[in-house]
Motif scaffolding. Sequence first.
Motif, PDB file in Angstrom:
ATOM      1  N   THR A 163       9.041  53.029 -50.920  1.00 33.58           N
ATOM      2  CA  THR A 163       8.415  54.005 -50.037  1.00 33.58           C
ATOM      3  C   THR A 163       9.057  53.958 -48.652  1.00 33.58           C
ATOM      4  O   THR A 163       9.557  52.923 -48.218  1.00 33.58           O
ATOM      5  CB  THR A 163       6.896  53.768 -49.899  1.00 33.58           C
ATOM      6  OG1 THR A 163       6.669  52.451 -49.397  1.00 33.58           O
ATOM      7  CG2 THR A 163       6.177  53.950 -51.220  1.00 33.58           C
ATOM      8  N   ARG A 188       7.979  55.418 -44.798  1.00 33.20           N
ATOM      9  CA  ARG A 188       6.931  56.047 -43.982  1.00 33.20           C
ATOM     10  C   ARG A 188       5.742  56.494 -44.823  1.00 33.20           C
ATOM     11  O   ARG A 188       5.161  57.545 -44.607  1.00 33.20           O
ATOM     12  CB  ARG A 188       7.489  57.209 -43.178  1.00 33.20           C
ATOM     13  CG  ARG A 188       8.539  56.781 -42.172  1.00 33.20           C
ATOM     14  CD  ARG A 188       9.034  57.941 -41.355  1.00 33.20           C
ATOM     15  NE  ARG A 188       9.987  57.471 -40.359  1.00 33.20           N
ATOM     16  CZ  ARG A 188      10.770  58.255 -39.670  1.00 33.20           C
ATOM     17  NH1 ARG A 188      10.731  59.553 -39.832  1.00 33.20           N
ATOM     18  NH2 ARG A 188      11.604  57.752 -38.781  1.00 33.20           N
ATOM     19  N   ASP A 214       5.677  57.493 -47.929  1.00 36.56           N
ATOM     20  CA  ASP A 214       5.978  58.417 -49.023  1.00 36.56           C
ATOM     21  C   ASP A 214       6.904  57.762 -50.037  1.00 36.56           C
ATOM     22  O   ASP A 214       7.886  57.108 -49.664  1.00 36.56           O
ATOM     23  CB  ASP A 214       6.654  59.687 -48.490  1.00 36.56           C
ATOM     24  CG  ASP A 214       5.734  60.506 -47.602  1.00 36.56           C
ATOM     25  OD1 ASP A 214       4.527  60.586 -47.914  1.00 36.56           O
ATOM     26  OD2 ASP A 214       6.230  61.061 -46.599  1.00 36.56           O
ATOM     27  N   ARG A 215       6.593  57.964 -51.312  1.00 38.22           N
ATOM     28  CA  ARG A 215       7.434  57.420 -52.365  1.00 38.22           C
ATOM     29  C   ARG A 215       8.808  58.086 -52.331  1.00 38.22           C
ATOM     30  O   ARG A 215       8.919  59.309 -52.175  1.00 38.22           O
ATOM     31  CB  ARG A 215       6.784  57.635 -53.725  1.00 38.22           C
ATOM     32  CG  ARG A 215       7.504  56.887 -54.821  1.00 38.22           C
ATOM     33  CD  ARG A 215       6.702  56.839 -56.071  1.00 38.22           C
ATOM     34  NE  ARG A 215       7.340  55.945 -57.020  1.00 38.22           N
ATOM     35  CZ  ARG A 215       6.804  55.587 -58.140  1.00 38.22           C
ATOM     36  NH1 ARG A 215       5.612  56.012 -58.474  1.00 38.22           N
ATOM     37  NH2 ARG A 215       7.440  54.777 -58.954  1.00 38.22           N
TER      38      ARG A 215
END
Length: 78
Positions: free
Chosen positions: A47, A49, A51-52
């Motif tokens: 990830t 930030r 997000d993935r």
Amino acid sequence: MAEIRLRVRDAGGEDSTFHLDTADPLQEVMHAFAERTDQPQGVLRFTYRGDRLLSTSTPHELGMQDDDLIEAATTSGE
């Protein structure tokens, strides 16, 4: 494009540093991290930030800068 230095932090809080071209897919970093930590890449989630990350994304597309942090966690069979 330019080269970038990225950090990948494992679940234990230890950082590994990788260098790649900003146009190269993050797959290179993901694969190298899996090899370095002796884990199958399929059990790792990366990830940035929150997000993935997709293995096909590039640092350029994501606006990454030198020393940006990617977090790696082991999945539980998702």
